[in-house]
Design an enzyme around this catalytic site. Structure first.
Site, short mmCIF file in Angstrom:
data_model
loop_
_atom_site.label_atom_id
_atom_site.label_comp_id
_atom_site.label_asym_id
_atom_site.label_seq_id
_atom_site.Cartn_x
_atom_site.Cartn_y
_atom_site.Cartn_z
N HIS A 121 152.51 22.77 131.62
CA HIS A 121 153.79 23.11 132.24
C HIS A 121 154.75 21.92 132.28
CE1 HIS A 121 151.82 21.68 136.09
NE2 HIS A 121 153.02 21.19 136.27
N ASP A 152 146.33 25.21 131.31
CA ASP A 152 147.46 24.35 131.68
C ASP A 152 147.27 22.92 131.21
OD1 ASP A 152 149.99 23.80 132.68
OD2 ASP A 152 149.24 23.25 134.66
N GLY A 224 155.90 15.80 140.19
CA GLY A 224 155.97 14.60 139.35
C GLY A 224 154.60 14.02 139.09
N ASN A 225 153.63 14.33 139.98
CA ASN A 225 152.25 13.90 139.76
C ASN A 225 151.55 14.77 138.71
OD1 ASN A 225 151.91 12.73 143.02
ND2 ASN A 225 151.03 11.63 141.29
N SER A 226 152.12 15.91 138.39
CA SER A 226 151.48 16.82 137.43
C SER A 226 151.20 16.11 136.12
CB SER A 226 152.39 18.03 137.16
OG SER A 226 152.46 18.86 138.28
N ILE A 244 149.78 21.67 143.66
CA ILE A 244 149.55 21.59 145.10
C ILE A 244 149.73 22.97 145.69
CG2 ILE A 244 150.26 19.19 145.38
CD1 ILE A 244 153.01 20.20 146.25
N LEU A 245 149.09 23.19 146.83
CA LEU A 245 149.27 24.42 147.58
C LEU A 245 150.18 24.08 148.74
CD1 LEU A 245 148.31 27.37 147.65
CD2 LEU A 245 146.51 26.67 149.22
N GLY A 282 134.96 40.49 125.80
CA GLY A 282 135.48 41.86 125.91
C GLY A 282 134.92 42.65 127.07
#
Length: 474
Positions: A121, A152, A224-226, A244-245, A282
């Site tokens: 992301h 991700d 920004g830490n991502s 983060i949550l 499947g």
């Protein structure tokens, strides 16, 4: 008086109970980490090398905004409004205007010749990616090597040599309570380190990615830490900071990182192939819960609740109600175990699956097909240029709260700047007709487009937000 006696008797029965507490040994020794009064406890030297491996990533993207007059423009520029606010709002001109959107994130150097891992992301759908190395003013234009939205993760590369690559730790050996540090570029203020512990392991069903096996930490992870590093007290990478949550956008002590072992697996495949080609079993799976456990000898596993026709599982003879307990040498204790393990296996890979059926232990060998091979009847790309389309099924209806009797073709994705976007399509639209032709599935849509394809403008009826709308395919 009789009632009083009864009450007292009942009360005395309660107070007659006793309890013995487990007492900690009071004979303890407190350890002073400082060797003497002139010594400070510091992890600076232990994470010095890790700091050299964390980079700042900035991205930019050019978008087109509509400058069509809004009803609010007349309101804001009304003389009566101005006398209170004493401000002239700029008048917008008709047409479209281009605007550059920038964002910031972090990344981790994984090879000395310029490969960097980050979150998908952070770099997804961008025009340019710029990398700033630690302790350097040099900027590098980065090339996107590959990305995997389902975990991700993404890999980019800069043309540089002799970089300081991070050292990987085995994330399978992590324990709750381990000390960790989060390294990155929060809020764009520059390099920063926060500390905490591992709060939990193997967190799934967070709703961030398709394949989730998060490390939860209370080390501060902020916007920004991502893509930055989560390291242990040796400075070795245990995870890539992801999310983060939070209800406010700031850190609330609940951050999630992608384990280093998953990072290594995905990064290696992206560097070698540029994409992830997963095998696809499947099946739809669920955990054993409550009374359902009584129906099985094994009390853990992944319960098969549905088998997709034509899939690897279907051809191997797996059925609804089978309980998967092991795949190859991997013990399966939950649906997440099965999903994540299958997600690490390559296309056309052979495996042995162990399961319980009607109280008997069974096993079967099968070869994993690709996901597209199994879904090609239900999912198609570019029937209409720029659209990813899927047959409307019960799963989608439940997920998006679509009426159970609705029929049509679901718009799963709309490519930016495509013919479809220019025609007004949006994600979540349901195509229900083309011209005078009713559309119930992808086959109907294909036939209807063939019949109407000679028209300069093709009328497409869609269902959106409870209303039927007409779009014209240009």
């Amino acid at each position: 008086m009789k009632k009083l006696v009864l009450c007292l008797s009942f009360t005395s029965a309660i107070f007659a109970a006793s309890i013995n507490f487990n007492e900690a040994d009071s004979n303890v020794t407190r350890i002073n980490p400082a060797q003497n009064k002139n010594t400070l406890l510091s992890y600076n030297s232990l994470i010095e090398d890790a700091k050299k491996s964390v980079v700042n990533i900035s991205t930019s993207k050019t978008i087109t905004r509509s400058n069509r007059q809004s009803p609010l423009d007349d309101f804001f520029n009304d003389p009566y409004f101005k006398q209170f606010f004493d401000f002239n709002f700029p008048q917008r001109k008709g047409g479209n205007e281009k605007e550059v959107i920038s964002s910031l994130g972090s990344g981790v150097i994984i090879s000395n010749d310029g490969y960097i891992v980050t979150n998908n992301h952070v770099v997804d759908d961008t025009d340019t990616i710029t990398v700033n190395l630690p302790y350097s003013d040099n900027e590098y234009k980065a090339k996107l090597i590959g990305k995997d939205p389902k975990t991700d993760l993404a890999v980019i590369k800069i043309e540089a040599k002799n970089l300081s690559a991070i050292t990987f730790s085995d994330s399978d050996n992590l324990m709750e309570g381990d000390l960790v540090f989060a390294l990155g570029n929060p809020f764009g203020v520059g390099f920063s380190i926060t500390s905490g512990i591992i709060s939990a392991l193997n967190k799934d069903n967070i709703g961030l990615n398709q394949y989730e096996n998060f490390i939860q930490t209370d080390a501060s992870i902020n916007p920004g830490n991502s893509g930055g590093a989560l390291v242990d007290s040796r400075g070795a990478l245990v995870g890539i900071n992801s999310a983060i949550l939070s209800r406010t956008g700031g850190n609330n002590g609940i951050g999630f990182a992608i384990p280093s072992n998953m990072v290594k697996d995905i990064a290696k495949k992206l560097i070698e192939k540029g994409k992830i080609e997963r095998g696809f079993l499947g099946v739809t799976i669920a955990p054993l819960q409550g009374d359902t456990k009584k129906a099985y000898k094994n009390k853990e596993g992944a319960l098969i609740t549905d088998v997709q026709k034509g899939s690897s599982a279907d051809e191997a003879g797996l059925k609804r109600g089978d309980l998967v307990t092991k795949v190859n040498e991997k013990i399966i204790k939950s649906p997440n175990d099965l999903k994540n393990y299958i997600g690490t296996l390559d296309l056309n890979q052979k495996l042995t699956l162990y399961y319980e059926r009607d109280g008997e232990s069974k096993q079967v060998s099968l070869i994993l097909k690709g996901e597209n091979e199994n879904l090609n009847k239900d999912v198609q790309e570019n029937i209409i240029e720029g659209l990813s389309l899927r047959n409307l099924d019960s799963k989608i209806k439940n997920q998006f709260q679509i009426p159970s009797d609705a029929k049509g073709v679901f718009v799963e994705k709309v490519k930016e700047k495509s013919r479809a976007e220019n025609s007004g399509f949006k994600k979540g639209d349901i195509i229900i007709g083309v011209g005078q032709n009713e559309v119930k599935n992808l086959k109907d849509l294909n036939l209807a487009l063939q019949q109407n394809g000679k028209n300069k403008f093709v009328k497409i009826w869609i269902y959106r937000n409870g209303f039927t709308t007409l779009l014209v395919l240009k």
